[in-house]
Design a protein around this motif. Structure first.
Motif, mmCIF file in Angstrom:
data_model
loop_
_atom_site.group_PDB
_atom_site.id
_atom_site.type_symbol
_atom_site.label_atom_id
_atom_site.label_comp_id
_atom_site.label_asym_id
_atom_site.label_seq_id
_atom_site.Cartn_x
_atom_site.Cartn_y
_atom_site.Cartn_z
ATOM 1 N N UNK A 13 32.509 25.607 37.754
ATOM 2 C CA UNK A 13 31.739 26.818 37.396
ATOM 3 C C UNK A 13 33.016 27.816 37.524
ATOM 4 N N UNK A 28 40.127 39.092 37.491
ATOM 5 C CA UNK A 28 39.990 38.174 38.560
ATOM 6 C C UNK A 28 39.160 36.788 38.012
ATOM 7 N N UNK A 79 31.719 32.750 45.800
ATOM 8 C CA UNK A 79 32.970 32.882 44.878
ATOM 9 C C UNK A 79 34.206 32.987 45.778
ATOM 10 N N UNK A 80 35.304 32.335 45.462
ATOM 11 C CA UNK A 80 36.512 32.425 46.038
ATOM 12 C C UNK A 80 37.461 33.000 45.139
ATOM 13 N N UNK A 81 37.936 34.175 45.415
ATOM 14 C CA UNK A 81 39.126 34.876 44.509
ATOM 15 C C UNK A 81 40.515 34.700 44.947
ATOM 16 N N UNK A 90 33.606 45.556 49.440
ATOM 17 C CA UNK A 90 32.748 45.309 48.412
ATOM 18 C C UNK A 90 31.484 44.392 48.707
ATOM 19 N N UNK A 122 31.261 40.676 35.867
ATOM 20 C CA UNK A 122 31.527 39.488 34.983
ATOM 21 C C UNK A 122 31.705 39.803 33.586
ATOM 22 N N UNK A 181 31.673 33.465 31.404
ATOM 23 C CA UNK A 181 31.431 32.675 32.359
ATOM 24 C C UNK A 181 31.367 31.015 31.595
ATOM 25 N N UNK A 190 36.343 50.759 40.789
ATOM 26 C CA UNK A 190 34.966 50.438 40.323
ATOM 27 C C UNK A 190 35.057 48.930 40.950
ATOM 28 N N UNK A 191 33.596 48.578 41.123
ATOM 29 C CA UNK A 191 33.422 47.193 41.444
ATOM 30 C C UNK A 191 33.580 46.058 40.376
ATOM 31 N N UNK A 192 34.073 44.984 40.631
ATOM 32 C CA UNK A 192 34.195 43.907 39.693
ATOM 33 C C UNK A 192 32.843 43.599 38.873
ATOM 34 N N UNK A 229 36.305 37.923 35.840
ATOM 35 C CA UNK A 229 35.739 39.266 36.247
ATOM 36 C C UNK A 229 36.689 40.544 35.736
ATOM 37 N N UNK A 276 28.605 45.886 44.079
ATOM 38 C CA UNK A 276 28.534 47.326 43.990
ATOM 39 C C UNK A 276 29.655 48.069 43.630
ATOM 40 N N UNK A 295 33.513 29.274 41.552
ATOM 41 C CA UNK A 295 32.021 29.232 42.426
ATOM 42 C C UNK A 295 32.332 27.822 43.266
ATOM 43 N N UNK A 316 37.727 44.293 36.478
ATOM 44 C CA UNK A 316 37.509 45.586 37.494
ATOM 45 C C UNK A 316 38.430 46.658 37.294
ATOM 46 N N UNK A 331 32.784 41.423 50.779
ATOM 47 C CA UNK A 331 34.148 41.247 50.606
ATOM 48 C C UNK A 331 34.784 42.443 50.899
ATOM 49 N N UNK A 365 34.566 31.581 36.179
ATOM 50 C CA UNK A 365 34.439 33.085 35.759
ATOM 51 C C UNK A 365 35.293 33.959 35.725
#
Lengths: 113, 109
Positions: free
Chosen positions: B32, B88, B97-99, A90, B46, B49, B42-44, B36, A105, B92, B38, A35, B34
Motif C-alpha cells: 500500500x 510525503x 504509516x512509516x514516513x 501531529x 492524503x 493512494x 498544517x497537518x498532512x 500526502x 490534525x 503502510x 502538507x 508523530x 500513498x
C-alpha cells in the motif's frame, strides 16, 4: 468530513514541566497515532493505539507516555519536558486494517525553553 | 535501513513545469502506497493512494509504483503556485504509516 482536533496550535513550556497534548477524532476510528515532525527527519512515530486502553510503542517512545481512556481521545504526555522535545507534534487517526490511510490534525508546535 | 527514503530537496520549479518526486522503500512485501501533501503550518492530507504496482492518475497528479525496483513516484503536471508544499510518501507497514523526510516543493509564479 473527518475531523481530528488537537487542543493547541502553539505551546511554550519550561524544562521539567509535565506537558499534556490532547487529540480528539470524530470518525469512530479504532487507530490513533502520535508523530513528531522535525526538519530533515520527517514524521517519526512516538506511540499508537489500536483500541481503548491499548497502546504500542513507536520508533521514538522515550520521554513520552500516552493515554486512551475513550475511543475518540488520545493524549500524549511529556513526563518532564526537555529542550530536545521542541518539535511539531501531529496526531492522526484511521480505521483498523492493513493499508488504511491516516487522517491528521493541524499539529501542535511545542517549544520547550 | 529506513523503510522509506525520500530526497528532502528543496525543489524549486517555475509555474507550468512538471514536478517529479521519488521515494525508495526497503521491503518488497509492502503493498500500500500513498502520497500526502502538507502545506506550511498544517497537518498532512492524503493526495493519492495506490495498491501494488502500476499507475494512478487524478487530474494533474500521477502516482507510479514500480515494485520490482521498490520505487514510487509522483508527477505533477502544469504545476501551480498552490502546489507549493511538502510531499510525503509513507509506507503502510502493518497498521501504521512509516514516513521519510518529505520533499519540499516551491512553484514560482
Amino acid at each position: 468530513d473527518v475531523k481530528v482536533t488537537q487542543s493547541s496550535r502553539y505551546l511554550v513550556k519550561r524544562t521539567g514541566e509535565k506537558v499534556f497534548l490532547e487529540c480528539v477524532q470524530d470518525m469512530d476510528h479504532e487507530n490513533m497515532f502520535w508523530y513528531r515532525q522535525d526538519p530533515g527527519l520527517g514524521l517519526r512515530l512516538i506511540y499508537f493505539s489500536y483500541d481503548v486502553k491499548m497502546k504500542e510503542k513507536g520508533d521514538i517512545p522515550e520521554g513520552y507516555s500516552v493515554s486512551r481512556e475513550k475511543k475518540e481521545r488520545f493524549s500524549l504526555i511529556l513526563e518532564s519536558a526537555s529542550t530536545n522535545q521542541t518539535s511539531m507534534y501531529l496526531c492522526a487517526s484511521g480505521f483498523r486494517g492493513r493499508g488504511t490511510e491516516a487522517f491528521f490534525g493541524q499539529g501542535t508546535r511545542l517549544t520547550v525553553v | 535501513q529506513k523503510e522509506v527514503e525520500q530526497d528532502p530537496g528543496p525543489l524549486s520549479v517555475p509555474e507550468g513545469a512538471i514536478v517529479s518526486l521519488n521515494c525508495t522503500y526497503s521491503n518488497s512485501a509492502f503493498q500500500y502506497f500513498m502520497w500526502y501533501r502538507q502545506y506550511s503550518r498544517k497537518g498532512p492530507e492524503l493526495l493519492m493512494y495506490t495498491y501494488s504496482s502500476g499507475n494512478k492518475e487524478d487530474g494533474r497528479f500521477t502516482a507510479q509504483v514500480d515494485k520490482s525496483s521498490k520505487y514510487i513516484s509522483l508527477f505533477i503536471r502544469d504545476s501551480q503556485p498552490s502546489d507549493s508544499a511538502t510531499y510525503l510518501c509513507p509506507i503502510a507497514n502493518d497498521y501504521k504509516l512509516s514516513f521519510g523526510a518529505g520533499t519540499t516543493v516551491t512553484v514560482r509564479a
